[in-house]
Design a protein around this motif. Structure first.
Motif, PDB file in Angstrom:
ATOM      1  N   SER A  73     -84.448  -7.838 -35.953  1.00 23.49           N
ATOM      2  CA  SER A  73     -83.665  -8.084 -37.161  1.00 23.49           C
ATOM      3  C   SER A  73     -84.474  -8.988 -38.090  1.00 23.49           C
ATOM      4  N   THR A  74     -84.193  -8.879 -39.392  1.00 25.94           N
ATOM      5  CA  THR A  74     -84.861  -9.710 -40.392  1.00 25.94           C
ATOM      6  C   THR A  74     -83.832 -10.109 -41.446  1.00 25.94           C
ATOM      7  N   ASP A  75     -84.083 -11.247 -42.103  1.00 27.97           N
ATOM      8  CA  ASP A  75     -83.159 -11.678 -43.163  1.00 27.97           C
ATOM      9  C   ASP A  75     -83.902 -12.067 -44.432  1.00 27.97           C
ATOM     10  N   GLY A  76     -85.161 -11.683 -44.530  1.00 27.50           N
ATOM     11  CA  GLY A  76     -85.948 -12.006 -45.714  1.00 27.50           C
ATOM     12  C   GLY A  76     -86.723 -13.296 -45.596  1.00 27.50           C
TER      13      GLY A  76
ATOM     14  N   ARG B  58     -90.321 -24.077 -50.933  1.00 28.78           N
ATOM     15  CA  ARG B  58     -91.318 -24.224 -51.992  1.00 28.78           C
ATOM     16  C   ARG B  58     -92.717 -24.380 -51.418  1.00 28.78           C
ATOM     17  N   GLU B  59     -92.812 -24.969 -50.217  1.00 30.59           N
ATOM     18  CA  GLU B  59     -94.126 -25.132 -49.596  1.00 30.59           C
ATOM     19  C   GLU B  59     -94.789 -23.784 -49.333  1.00 30.59           C
ATOM     20  N   ARG B  60     -94.019 -22.814 -48.844  1.00 32.68           N
ATOM     21  CA  ARG B  60     -94.575 -21.485 -48.560  1.00 32.68           C
ATOM     22  C   ARG B  60     -94.982 -20.784 -49.855  1.00 32.68           C
ATOM     23  N   ILE B  61     -94.156 -20.927 -50.883  1.00 38.73           N
ATOM     24  CA  ILE B  61     -94.467 -20.335 -52.184  1.00 38.73           C
ATOM     25  C   ILE B  61     -95.742 -20.955 -52.746  1.00 38.73           C
ATOM     26  N   ALA B  62     -95.812 -22.277 -52.712  1.00 38.35           N
ATOM     27  CA  ALA B  62     -96.973 -22.980 -53.266  1.00 38.35           C
ATOM     28  C   ALA B  62     -98.245 -22.605 -52.520  1.00 38.35           C
ATOM     29  N   ASP B  63     -98.150 -22.472 -51.213  1.00 32.36           N
ATOM     30  CA  ASP B  63     -99.322 -22.117 -50.413  1.00 32.36           C
ATOM     31  C   ASP B  63     -99.872 -20.755 -50.835  1.00 32.36           C
ATOM     32  N   GLU B  64     -98.981 -19.783 -51.009  1.00 39.68           N
ATOM     33  CA  GLU B  64     -99.429 -18.454 -51.431  1.00 39.68           C
ATOM     34  C   GLU B  64     -99.989 -18.470 -52.854  1.00 39.68           C
TER      35      GLU B  64
ATOM     36  N   ASP C 139     -89.115  -9.551 -45.561  1.00 38.13           N
ATOM     37  CA  ASP C 139     -89.781 -10.842 -45.741  1.00 38.13           C
ATOM     38  C   ASP C 139     -90.113 -10.998 -47.218  1.00 38.13           C
ATOM     39  N   HIS C 140     -89.343 -11.847 -47.913  1.00 39.37           N
ATOM     40  CA  HIS C 140     -89.498 -11.997 -49.353  1.00 39.37           C
ATOM     41  C   HIS C 140     -90.865 -12.559 -49.737  1.00 39.37           C
ATOM     42  N   LEU C 141     -91.498 -13.292 -48.843  1.00 38.35           N
ATOM     43  CA  LEU C 141     -92.808 -13.859 -49.155  1.00 38.35           C
ATOM     44  C   LEU C 141     -93.854 -12.764 -49.373  1.00 38.35           C
ATOM     45  N   ARG C 142     -93.556 -11.570 -48.924  1.00 33.59           N
ATOM     46  CA  ARG C 142     -94.495 -10.463 -49.118  1.00 33.59           C
ATOM     47  C   ARG C 142     -94.726 -10.155 -50.600  1.00 33.59           C
ATOM     48  N   ILE C 143     -93.819 -10.573 -51.459  1.00 30.38           N
ATOM     49  CA  ILE C 143     -94.052 -10.425 -52.900  1.00 30.38           C
ATOM     50  C   ILE C 143     -95.280 -11.232 -53.288  1.00 30.38           C
ATOM     51  N   MET C 144     -95.308 -12.494 -52.876  1.00 35.22           N
ATOM     52  CA  MET C 144     -96.443 -13.348 -53.189  1.00 35.22           C
ATOM     53  C   MET C 144     -97.709 -12.841 -52.515  1.00 35.22           C
TER      54      MET C 144
ATOM     55  N   ALA D 166     -87.620 -10.258 -56.945  1.00 39.31           N
ATOM     56  CA  ALA D 166     -88.259 -11.538 -57.246  1.00 39.31           C
ATOM     57  C   ALA D 166     -87.306 -12.728 -57.123  1.00 39.31           C
ATOM     58  N   HIS D 167     -86.036 -12.527 -57.467  1.00 44.94           N
ATOM     59  CA  HIS D 167     -85.084 -13.643 -57.390  1.00 44.94           C
ATOM     60  C   HIS D 167     -84.899 -14.133 -55.958  1.00 44.94           C
ATOM     61  N   LYS D 168     -85.239 -13.303 -54.980  1.00 46.69           N
ATOM     62  CA  LYS D 168     -85.112 -13.710 -53.583  1.00 46.69           C
ATOM     63  C   LYS D 168     -86.150 -14.780 -53.205  1.00 46.69           C
ATOM     64  N   LEU D 169     -87.191 -14.910 -54.020  1.00 46.33           N
ATOM     65  CA  LEU D 169     -88.182 -15.953 -53.766  1.00 46.33           C
ATOM     66  C   LEU D 169     -87.551 -17.346 -53.817  1.00 46.33           C
ATOM     67  N   GLU D 170     -86.474 -17.474 -54.557  1.00 54.10           N
ATOM     68  CA  GLU D 170     -85.805 -18.763 -54.679  1.00 54.10           C
ATOM     69  C   GLU D 170     -85.167 -19.206 -53.363  1.00 54.10           C
ATOM     70  N   GLN D 171     -85.028 -18.277 -52.422  1.00 56.90           N
ATOM     71  CA  GLN D 171     -84.451 -18.612 -51.116  1.00 56.90           C
ATOM     72  C   GLN D 171     -85.488 -19.180 -50.149  1.00 56.90           C
ATOM     73  N   LEU D 172     -86.766 -19.067 -50.503  1.00 55.04           N
ATOM     74  CA  LEU D 172     -87.835 -19.499 -49.613  1.00 55.04           C
ATOM     75  C   LEU D 172     -88.215 -20.947 -49.883  1.00 55.04           C
TER      76      LEU D 172
END
Length: 400
Positions: free
Chosen positions: A99-102, A203-209, A164-169, A195-201
């Protein structure tokens, strides 16, 4: 061009301890992911990953029996790390998603190589190589995509992003590194829609990518596509309306002067030039205090020229001054600014508060205030001699 069926020889294949590790796994192992992909492209390999049908506990037992240090770095997800003399190697048991939840996935272990490949993000990351024969296993035409410089999700882009929403980045980072101008519109539409799902991740993971993307040799096209797909709306509050122009100019200057890419410098190129707005974004991305300062120091400028560059270096460091010049100096001033900073060492202000007290000032805030005023004059005059500092002091007067 003949499509390879085997992994070519590479330095990393001869790392100390690697053959002993492979032997300990008794043929139940394949190299996977970036090491395979980058070797096929003739690029340097930094990280080595191994996939195996063996359960993580069995992997650890086998490695310890072979006197190889092993750490259970992510054992609940099937990953352990072998500590070898030339660097760590991650070994992960074959998996399938339950199972996955993004944001995270629940996995079950598997013994099916194709099933494991199917849960990976892009076809070019799902290539395996047998350590003994170097034969490549390619279940989803990753070799075709690698040859075509195409970044393609395995299966439906919409579904893979939902997992996995991080796959966008990651898509835009890999686009910058491997895909460049070969873009699939359906994939871009899937990225825009989710893209709006990125807001659920975090910030450290977003910044790293984001920083990894900006560190690539040529992130310009990927950043353009991110802007067009409104991705930045869900990462930072705003970017510079002239972001592409500023980034393009910066990259040309980096190439002209042989200066290595720096993700902080490039981030400043696309951020709003308002200091408070940029500082707020750095905080929002959960940058460390050091990285926050590095970001904002490059925006603390008025006019960047040979008369002001040393003052900038004195206050914020030579590296920040160089980056500020690359970002904001005019073409006429850039070369002289960079030449001034070559080998630049911060001078020591020759006056201390104790010197003023010894001259008759009462200790207190007035001492610091006068000291700062003298130092400011000293900086503006280009760091003159100790004798000139005393003249400045006499001109201002110790009663200040």
């Amino acid at each position: 061009m003949t499509r390879p069926t085997k992994l070519p020889d590479a330095d990393w294949l001869h790392r100390r301890g690697l053959s002993a590790l492979i032997a300990a796994l008794d043929g139940k192992a394949r190299y996977v992911g970036g090491a395979v992909r980058d070797t096929l492209l003739g690029q340097e390999v930094k990280d080595v990953d191994i996939a195996t049908p063996l359960l993580p506990e069995s992997v650890m037992e086998r490695l310890r029996a072979a006197d190889i240090k092993v750490i259970p770095t992510g054992i609940e997800h099937g990953t352990v790390t072998a500590v070898l003399p030339d660097g760590p190697v991650e070994i992960t048991t074959l998996r399938r998603d339950v199972s996955t939840d993004g944001r995270r996935a629940t996995v079950a272990f598997s013994d099916d190589w194709k099933e494991d490949a199917a849960r990976r993000d892009f076809t070019i990351n799902a290539l395996f190589a047998d350590p003994e024969t170097l034969e490549i296993s390619d279940y989803f035409d990753g070799l075709v995509d690698l040859e075509a410089q195409r970044v393609r999700f395995i299966g439906s882009a919409k579904q893979r992003i939902a997992e996995d929403h991080l796959r966008i980045m990651r898509y835009f980072r890999f686009l910058a590194r491997f895909g460049q101008h070969n873009v699939d519109q359906d994939t871009l539409d899937a990225c825009r829609t989710a893209a709006h799902k990125l807001e659920q991740l975090s910030r450290e993971r977003i910044a790293d990518e984001l920083m990894k993307l900006l560190a690539t040799d040529d992130p310009l096209y990927a950043v353009e596509e991110m802007i067009a797909a409104d991705i930045f709306d869900h990462i930072v509050s705003a970017i510079d309306p002239e972001a592409i122009r500023v980034l393009a100019t910066l990259m040309l200057r980096e190439q002209e002067f042989g200066i290595s890419p720096n993700p902080v410098r490039r981030l400043v190129a696309i951020l709003p030039k308002d200091l408070d707005a940029a500082a707020e974004i750095a905080i929002k991305l959960r940058f460390s205090k050091k990285l926050q300062r590095a970001t904002t120091d490059r925006l603390k400028y008025e006019e960047v020229n040979v008369d002001t560059i040393e003052a900038l270096a004195y206050h914020h460091g030579a590296e920040a001054a160089r980056d500020t010049a690359l970002l904001f100096a005019s073409d006429q001033n850039l070369t002289s600014c960079l030449r001034t900073l070559e080998g630049w060492q911060k001078p020591t202000f020759p006056l201390k508060g104790g010197d003023l007290v010894a001259m008759g000032m009462h200790p207190g805030p007035a001492v610091s205030k006068l000291l700062a005023k003298i130092e400011d004059s000293w900086i503006k005059e280009g760091f003159p001699s100790d004798a000139r500092v005393r003249e400045i002091l006499d001109q201002i007067g110790i009663s200040q």
